[in-house]
Design a protein around this motif. Structure first.
Motif, mmCIF file in Angstrom:
data_model
loop_
_atom_site.group_PDB
_atom_site.id
_atom_site.type_symbol
_atom_site.label_atom_id
_atom_site.label_comp_id
_atom_site.label_asym_id
_atom_site.label_seq_id
_atom_site.Cartn_x
_atom_site.Cartn_y
_atom_site.Cartn_z
ATOM 1 N N GLN A 1 10.991 7.524 8.061
ATOM 2 C CA GLN A 1 10.865 7.451 9.695
ATOM 3 C C GLN A 1 10.511 6.058 10.333
ATOM 4 O O GLN A 1 9.874 5.327 9.812
ATOM 5 N N LEU A 2 11.097 6.143 11.487
ATOM 6 C CA LEU A 2 10.758 4.555 12.222
ATOM 7 C C LEU A 2 9.212 4.921 13.226
ATOM 8 O O LEU A 2 9.239 5.081 14.123
ATOM 9 N N ASP A 3 8.303 4.962 12.175
ATOM 10 C CA ASP A 3 6.996 5.006 12.715
ATOM 11 C C ASP A 3 6.681 3.645 13.198
ATOM 12 O O ASP A 3 7.200 2.871 13.532
ATOM 13 N N ASP A 4 5.430 3.721 13.828
ATOM 14 C CA ASP A 4 4.874 2.235 14.425
ATOM 15 C C ASP A 4 4.776 1.186 13.306
ATOM 16 O O ASP A 4 5.174 0.033 13.777
ATOM 17 N N THR A 5 4.631 1.412 11.846
ATOM 18 C CA THR A 5 4.714 0.463 10.930
ATOM 19 C C THR A 5 6.023 -0.039 10.861
ATOM 20 O O THR A 5 6.386 -1.424 10.942
ATOM 21 N N LYS B 1 0.944 -1.060 -0.040
ATOM 22 C CA LYS B 1 0.049 -0.084 0.195
ATOM 23 C C LYS B 1 0.917 1.288 -0.124
ATOM 24 O O LYS B 1 1.788 1.196 0.559
ATOM 25 N N ASP B 2 0.444 2.341 -0.689
ATOM 26 C CA ASP B 2 0.967 3.545 -0.926
ATOM 27 C C ASP B 2 1.335 4.271 0.791
ATOM 28 O O ASP B 2 0.318 4.245 1.507
ATOM 29 N N ASP B 3 2.544 4.584 0.807
ATOM 30 C CA ASP B 3 2.778 5.195 2.095
ATOM 31 C C ASP B 3 2.601 6.692 1.708
ATOM 32 O O ASP B 3 3.542 7.436 1.331
ATOM 33 N N ALA B 4 1.525 7.418 2.285
ATOM 34 C CA ALA B 4 1.356 8.691 1.937
ATOM 35 C C ALA B 4 2.422 9.661 2.677
ATOM 36 O O ALA B 4 2.751 10.860 2.206
ATOM 37 N N ALA B 5 3.387 9.247 3.605
ATOM 38 C CA ALA B 5 4.212 10.239 4.308
ATOM 39 C C ALA B 5 5.361 10.494 3.432
ATOM 40 O O ALA B 5 5.996 11.406 3.578
#
Length: 227
Positions: A145-149, A32-36
């Motif tokens: 970035q080290l986000d939750d995903t 899925k596209d990562d909008a960030a």
């Protein structure tokens, strides 16, 4: 589902983690596209990036005095330095959140645009990369970035056990390409993981940016690093 392999040169080993399912390999359906990672300014105006957005001139006038490091000074310096209207517009699109930037180089890669972006007033990491798809969408490969995903990825979790403060440090470096089904292409970029800016790398996070046969951006995902 995601899986990853992180190279840990500081520990003298490579971690091959278990997968949460199998990470899509080249030729399989993309994630899925990562909008960030997609520029928020993509829809700002009708400008379609090309070689015309490139400028590489003198910004000394913006490094001193009351007008130093302002959007107005950057715009005026570019205009006086022979920048095209497209180059000035692209700089205005990039200069958001109090940070100034402009495009210094452009090349085509198998139907995709690759723009080199300069951040002239940063203390560190003055260069970045945008991928531009067939629709003009711009993808920032340095937005990882080290986000939750990502923190949920087993490889990232394993790396953080030994280095809990590690985080991605731009700029990302091109790491090759791979073919996808239907004539699509995946561009790979690796970003080092470090405990601090001056610290040694403790791992590498590799992201694949996927484009369909018409070169429209369709998603991104963690891809294992091959030693």
């Amino acid at each position: 589902m995601r899986c990853s392999r992180l190279l840990l040169p500081a520990l003298g080993l490579a971690l091959l983690t278990a997968c949460q399912g199998r990470s899509p390999e080249p030729g399989s359906a993309p994630a899925k596209d990562d909008a960030a990672s997609v520029d928020k300014a993509t829809g700002d105006g009708k400008l379609r990036w090309s070689e015309a957005v490139v400028w590489d001139g003198d910004l000394n006038a913006c490094r001193q005095g009351d007008s130093a490091a302002t959007r107005d000074c950057l715009r005026d310096a570019m205009r006086s330095g022979g920048a095209s209207a497209d180059a000035v517009t692209a700089a205005e699109q990039l200069s958001t959140g109090g940070e100034l930037a402009y495009v210094t180089a452009w090349h085509e890669h198998d139907g995709l645009g690759v723009a080199t972006v300069e951040y002239p007033f940063r203390a560190n990491t003055n260069e970045g990369t945008r991928l531009v798809d067939a629709a003009g969408k711009r993808i920032d490969v340095d937005a990882v970035q080290l986000d939750d995903t990502l923190r949920a990825d087993p490889g990232v979790q394993e790396a953080l056990k030994a280095h809990p403060q590690a985080t991605p440090f731009a700029p990302a470096q091109a790491a090759g390409t791979a073919a996808l089904d239907g004539g699509g292409i995946r561009l790979l970029y690796r970003t080092p993981l470090r405990d601090c800016h001056a610290c040694p790398d403790v791992g590498q996070l590799q992201i694949g940016y996927d484009f369909d046969g018409k070169r429209n951006f369709i998603g991104q995902q963690v891809v294992p690093v091959t030693p």
